[in-house]
Design a protein around this motif. Structure first.
Motif, PDB file in Angstrom:
ATOM      1  N   GLY A  28      21.777 -83.721 -18.906  1.00 12.54           N
ATOM      2  CA  GLY A  28      22.634 -82.793 -19.632  1.00 12.54           C
ATOM      3  C   GLY A  28      23.557 -82.008 -18.727  1.00 12.54           C
ATOM      4  N   THR A  29      24.703 -81.612 -19.293  1.00 11.33           N
ATOM      5  CA  THR A  29      25.656 -80.730 -18.621  1.00 11.33           C
ATOM      6  C   THR A  29      25.840 -79.487 -19.480  1.00 11.33           C
ATOM      7  N   LEU A  30      25.578 -78.325 -18.907  1.00 11.06           N
ATOM      8  CA  LEU A  30      25.784 -77.067 -19.617  1.00 11.06           C
ATOM      9  C   LEU A  30      27.268 -76.729 -19.581  1.00 11.06           C
ATOM     10  N   ARG A  31      27.903 -76.802 -20.745  1.00  6.31           N
ATOM     11  CA  ARG A  31      29.335 -76.512 -20.849  1.00  6.31           C
ATOM     12  C   ARG A  31      29.516 -75.030 -21.213  1.00  6.31           C
ATOM     13  N   ILE A  32      30.090 -74.279 -20.269  1.00  2.00           N
ATOM     14  CA  ILE A  32      30.272 -72.837 -20.446  1.00  2.00           C
ATOM     15  C   ILE A  32      31.747 -72.547 -20.703  1.00  2.00           C
ATOM     16  N   PRO A  33      32.118 -72.153 -21.930  1.00  2.00           N
ATOM     17  CA  PRO A  33      33.513 -71.785 -22.198  1.00  2.00           C
ATOM     18  C   PRO A  33      33.972 -70.693 -21.234  1.00  2.00           C
ATOM     19  N   SER A  34      35.207 -70.816 -20.748  1.00  2.00           N
ATOM     20  CA  SER A  34      35.663 -69.952 -19.658  1.00  2.00           C
ATOM     21  C   SER A  34      37.121 -69.553 -19.839  1.00  2.00           C
ATOM     22  N   PHE A  35      37.538 -68.616 -19.008  1.00  3.28           N
ATOM     23  CA  PHE A  35      38.918 -68.163 -18.980  1.00  3.28           C
ATOM     24  C   PHE A  35      39.582 -68.632 -17.690  1.00  3.28           C
ATOM     25  N   LEU A  36      40.889 -68.832 -17.743  1.00  3.28           N
ATOM     26  CA  LEU A  36      41.667 -69.212 -16.567  1.00  3.28           C
ATOM     27  C   LEU A  36      42.512 -68.012 -16.144  1.00  3.28           C
ATOM     28  N   GLU A  37      42.348 -67.596 -14.898  1.00  2.00           N
ATOM     29  CA  GLU A  37      43.091 -66.426 -14.409  1.00  2.00           C
ATOM     30  C   GLU A  37      43.976 -66.821 -13.240  1.00  2.00           C
ATOM     31  N   HIS A  38      45.241 -66.480 -13.378  1.00  2.00           N
ATOM     32  CA  HIS A  38      46.232 -66.695 -12.329  1.00  2.00           C
ATOM     33  C   HIS A  38      46.547 -65.335 -11.705  1.00  2.00           C
ATOM     34  N   ALA A  39      47.293 -65.335 -10.633  1.00  2.00           N
ATOM     35  CA  ALA A  39      47.679 -64.063 -10.005  1.00  2.00           C
ATOM     36  C   ALA A  39      48.451 -63.182 -10.975  1.00  2.00           C
ATOM     37  N   THR A  40      49.095 -63.825 -11.964  1.00  2.00           N
ATOM     38  CA  THR A  40      49.892 -63.069 -12.939  1.00  2.00           C
ATOM     39  C   THR A  40      49.068 -62.618 -14.136  1.00  2.00           C
ATOM     40  N   GLY A  41      47.781 -62.941 -14.156  1.00  2.00           N
ATOM     41  CA  GLY A  41      46.918 -62.525 -15.256  1.00  2.00           C
ATOM     42  C   GLY A  41      46.241 -63.712 -15.922  1.00  2.00           C
ATOM     43  N   PHE A  42      45.488 -63.445 -16.974  1.00  2.00           N
ATOM     44  CA  PHE A  42      44.831 -64.524 -17.723  1.00  2.00           C
ATOM     45  C   PHE A  42      45.890 -65.293 -18.512  1.00  2.00           C
ATOM     46  N   ILE A  43      45.865 -66.616 -18.375  1.00  2.74           N
ATOM     47  CA  ILE A  43      46.957 -67.419 -18.928  1.00  2.74           C
ATOM     48  C   ILE A  43      46.443 -68.656 -19.675  1.00  2.74           C
ATOM     49  N   ASP A  44      45.227 -68.652 -20.122  1.00  4.31           N
ATOM     50  CA  ASP A  44      44.687 -69.810 -20.823  1.00  4.31           C
ATOM     51  C   ASP A  44      44.668 -69.561 -22.327  1.00  4.31           C
ATOM     52  N   SER A  45      44.440 -70.630 -23.079  1.00  7.74           N
ATOM     53  CA  SER A  45      44.451 -70.543 -24.538  1.00  7.74           C
ATOM     54  C   SER A  45      43.332 -69.665 -25.077  1.00  7.74           C
ATOM     55  N   ARG A  46      42.161 -69.718 -24.451  1.00 11.91           N
ATOM     56  CA  ARG A  46      41.028 -68.935 -24.937  1.00 11.91           C
ATOM     57  C   ARG A  46      41.293 -67.440 -24.761  1.00 11.91           C
ATOM     58  N   SER A  47      41.818 -67.049 -23.617  1.00  9.41           N
ATOM     59  CA  SER A  47      42.075 -65.620 -23.401  1.00  9.41           C
ATOM     60  C   SER A  47      43.197 -65.126 -24.316  1.00  9.41           C
ATOM     61  N   ILE A  48      44.184 -65.984 -24.587  1.00  7.06           N
ATOM     62  CA  ILE A  48      45.246 -65.605 -25.530  1.00  7.06           C
ATOM     63  C   ILE A  48      44.639 -65.285 -26.889  1.00  7.06           C
ATOM     64  N   LEU A  49      43.771 -66.170 -27.377  1.00  7.27           N
ATOM     65  CA  LEU A  49      43.170 -65.940 -28.691  1.00  7.27           C
ATOM     66  C   LEU A  49      42.246 -64.728 -28.674  1.00  7.27           C
ATOM     67  N   ARG A  50      41.434 -64.595 -27.641  1.00  2.35           N
ATOM     68  CA  ARG A  50      40.517 -63.453 -27.566  1.00  2.35           C
ATOM     69  C   ARG A  50      41.291 -62.141 -27.579  1.00  2.35           C
ATOM     70  N   ASN A  51      42.274 -62.014 -26.706  1.00  2.00           N
ATOM     71  CA  ASN A  51      43.023 -60.758 -26.611  1.00  2.00           C
ATOM     72  C   ASN A  51      43.854 -60.493 -27.863  1.00  2.00           C
ATOM     73  N   THR A  52      44.414 -61.554 -28.426  1.00  2.00           N
ATOM     74  CA  THR A  52      45.253 -61.399 -29.618  1.00  2.00           C
ATOM     75  C   THR A  52      44.434 -60.942 -30.821  1.00  2.00           C
ATOM     76  N   THR A  53      43.317 -61.601 -31.073  1.00  2.00           N
ATOM     77  CA  THR A  53      42.528 -61.234 -32.253  1.00  2.00           C
ATOM     78  C   THR A  53      41.860 -59.873 -32.092  1.00  2.00           C
ATOM     79  N   ASP A  54      41.500 -59.498 -30.873  1.00  2.00           N
ATOM     80  CA  ASP A  54      40.995 -58.138 -30.658  1.00  2.00           C
ATOM     81  C   ASP A  54      42.073 -57.119 -31.017  1.00  2.00           C
ATOM     82  N   TYR A  55      43.292 -57.411 -30.591  1.00  2.00           N
ATOM     83  CA  TYR A  55      44.426 -56.525 -30.880  1.00  2.00           C
ATOM     84  C   TYR A  55      44.709 -56.465 -32.379  1.00  2.00           C
ATOM     85  N   VAL A  56      44.755 -57.631 -33.015  1.00  2.00           N
ATOM     86  CA  VAL A  56      45.040 -57.677 -34.455  1.00  2.00           C
ATOM     87  C   VAL A  56      43.961 -56.936 -35.236  1.00  2.00           C
TER      88      VAL A  56
END
Length: 633
Positions: free
Chosen positions: A115-143
């Motif tokens: 088995g492989t434990l698949r851990i959902p994660s965020f992608l962070e660049h020097a300019t900030g979090f830029i992945d699809s998961r972080s976009i949805l997380r931050n957006t829905t928290d805001y909404v």
């Protein structure tokens, strides 16, 4: 193979650090960890990190120091560049973690699949979090925060609720998944499929043989992973399979759908969808069948959708759930002002949302009249009056409501497909809904006023929606209106990816309304850059070559010694079309050459127009050659 007591899911919040490590120690068959980040194209990362590394350096998986990748490994154009390409991957403890098992690799010590434990994660660049998961997380928290503020300040017209008793808001979200399954290396008989679809021979039919086995196994596994499946069934497409001498089904070609329960966390909803696709693909593969999640895998036949459902509810201090879309009396009103506002916000902004939902040629090929897929920006409220519910499958946004199940009231978006980036699509649906809710509540609009506005005719002025549009239809928009009438009432649908993104230039104010700190304009521009690059490359190196092969294969079949004038006339017409499409002459360049030249010069307006023309000519060629070939014997 021993499959007893396998660990399929680690529920969010159920275990602390020590609990997780202790749990994994009890399952030595889990030998790898994979941090699953999702880039802007919807691709999920999948690396194999030995479980020992996870045990030794647990904390670093959550601060991003355990694993990095570079910009060439993920689709983040204009952000992760060659001179600034480092991307850190950070584990997300707020959602469920899944274990992916490899039945082809058996652990010698336990006899269980590795088995492989698949851990959902965020992608962070020097300019900030830029992945699809972080976009949805931050957006829905805001909404969620913004809607709660609005509700507490202005109340919910049409719904009698004590807003001071609201503990928190939840954004209820769900997706459905349609897909095609077939025998490997099977040729597609598109006309047989088209005929079967028109005759409705496959609707709700029983599944048989390996298809039934694989579908049942997929549903069973979804349950093991905690996705709470609701049903698996046949969809509109397919043809009857053949049985070989041993009694096994061969030449399988069928369309199926699998549904599972909604989630009160939109990020978990999108994560569940990725896991569901893995489960379904593997279950059918183990039974010798291929699965495709393409939006339009077969020309002339119904494509595959991924209808996305959104809703907003409140958890009260006494624990009761209240659906904020519902009115007090569902027999007299369709929606509360929050519900109307959400629906109107999505409709108003859909021109600039559509490029995110339908960002490929394949996705736009699905959205054509005649295949139960939406073409127009139009809604149905589920009937002419609230007390006589219907279900209009020809619209973009359908209101789903049932007096017997008031908590289930929601908006169904019918345009998404299995390759839509669900994270980004959901984020934009809620951002648009927020804008409509803000309009409805701040202006103290009663449900009756909003019903009148959403039901407006072309030319009627409105406070929020455009005057030159209509937005509601309770009849089949394909049967009741001509193409010209649909375009006038609901707007013209884009035919290519380039046309779709041109809406950003036509409606810049709508895009700016949706852009915010949580879904920055630079990230939107990055998505656009990546989508247009993929469109141009696919058009030049896949679509045109595939069409050229079809043109070459449309060969003459009649013999000069046994021909008749009608066959000669048909062949001359076909050959002229073949030349127009694929053969350069001293007088004219072929359509294929013109497209490739336009793309090389980055003249995307011309390339887009030529793509539409090429598609039309290829359909014409297919029809002419079918008639000709069935007479040349």
């Amino acid at each position: 193979m021993n499959t007893e007591n396998l660990l399929y899911v680690i529920p969010a919040g159920q275990y602390g650090k020590e609990g997780i490590l202790a749990l994994l120690e009890q399952h030595p068959e889990i030998k790898f960890v994979s941090l699953v980040g999702v880039d802007l194209a919807g691709n999920d990362t999948d690396e194999k990190i030995p479980i020992s590394v996870f045990f030794d350096d647990y904390e670093s998986f959550f601060d991003g120091s355990a694993f990095q990748t570079d910009g060439s490994s993920v689709v983040l154009p204009g952000i992760a560049t060659l001179d600034n390409a480092r991307v850190d991957i950070k584990a997300d403890p707020s959602v469920n973690w899944f274990v992916d098992y490899n039945d082809g690799n058996i652990d010698e010590a336990t006899g269980k699949p590795v088995g492989t434990l698949r851990i959902p994660s965020f992608l962070e660049h020097a300019t900030g979090f830029i992945d699809s998961r972080s976009i949805l997380r931050n957006t829905t928290d805001y909404v969620g925060d913004e809607v709660l503020k609005l509700v507490k300040e202005y109340g919910v017209p049409g719904l009698n609720i004590n807003v001071n008793d609201i503990e928190k808001l939840v954004l209820t979200t769900a997706t459905e998944l349609e897909f095609w399954v077939k025998s490997p290396s099977q040729d597609v008989a598109s006309r047989l499929l088209s005929t079967s679809q028109k005759l409705q021979e496959q609707y709700w039919q029983r599944t048989h043989g390996v298809v039934r086995t694989a579908l049942e196994q997929a549903v069973e596994r979804l349950e093991k992973y905690g996705l709470e499946p609701e049903m698996g069934h046949k969809e509109v497409g397919g043809i009857k399979a053949h049985i070989d001498d041993s009694g096994k089904l061969i030449f399988v070609l069928e369309q199926l759908e699998v549904d599972w329960k909604f989630s009160s966390d939109p990020v978990q909803t999108a994560d569940n969808e990725i896991q569901a696709r893995i489960i379904i693909r593997e279950a059918f593969r183990e039974n010798g069948l291929e699965v495709t999640f393409k939006a339009k895998p077969i020309s002339g036949v119904a494509g595959s959708g991924e209808h996305t459902h959104i809703g907003i509810g409140a958890i009260m201090k006494n624990g009761k759930y209240v659906n904020l879309f519902n009115p007090d009396d569902m027999m007299k009103e369709f929606l509360s002002s929050v519900g109307y506002g959400a629906l109107m916000g999505i409709l108003k902004h859909y021109e600039v949302i559509n490029p995110f939902v339908s960002s490929t040629t394949d996705s736009l090929n699905r959205l054509k009249p005649g295949f139960e897929a939406p073409v127009c920006i139009v809604t149905s409220l589920g009937g002419e009056s609230p007390d006589v519910p219907t279900r209009n499958r020809s619209v973009l946004a359908g209101l789903i409501r049932n007096v017997a199940s008031p908590n289930a009231t929601r908006v169904e978006m019918r345009a998404p497909n299995p390759f839509t980036n669900t994270y980004i699509a959901i984020a934009l649906f809620y951002l648009a809904a927020l804008d409509g809710i803000r309009y409805a509540l701040k202006n103290k609009k009663a449900p009756a006023e909003l019903l009148a506005e959403i039901s407006k005719k072309v030319g009627d002025k409105a406070d929020y929606l455009a005057a030159d549009r209509a937005y509601r239809s309770e009849v089949d928009v394909f049967e009741a209106f001509t193409e010209e009438e649909r375009n006038t009432m609901f707007g013209k649908a884009p035919a290519t990816v380039w046309e779709n993104f041109k809406s950003w230039e036509v409606y810049p104010h709508k895009l700016e309304t949706l852009a915010c700190d949580n879904f920055a304009r630079r990230v939107m521009d990055s998505f656009r850059e990546g989508a247009l690059k993929r469109w141009a490359l696919e058009l030049q190196y896949r679509i045109v070559p595939d069409n050229l092969e079809r043109v070459i294969n449309a060969k003459a079949l009649h013999l000069d010694s046994d021909a008749n004038p009608l066959e000669e006339e048909r062949w001359q017409q076909i050959n002229a079309l073949r030349t127009e499409l694929g053969r350069d002459t001293d007088k004219n360049l072929s359509l294929f050459t013109q497209i490739k030249r336009a793309l090389s010069e980055e003249d995307y307006d011309t390339a887009s127009d030529l793509q539409v023309l090429m598609s039309k000519k290829m359909d014409e060629l297919s029809e002419l050659y079918y008639v000709y070939s069935h007479n040349a014997f």
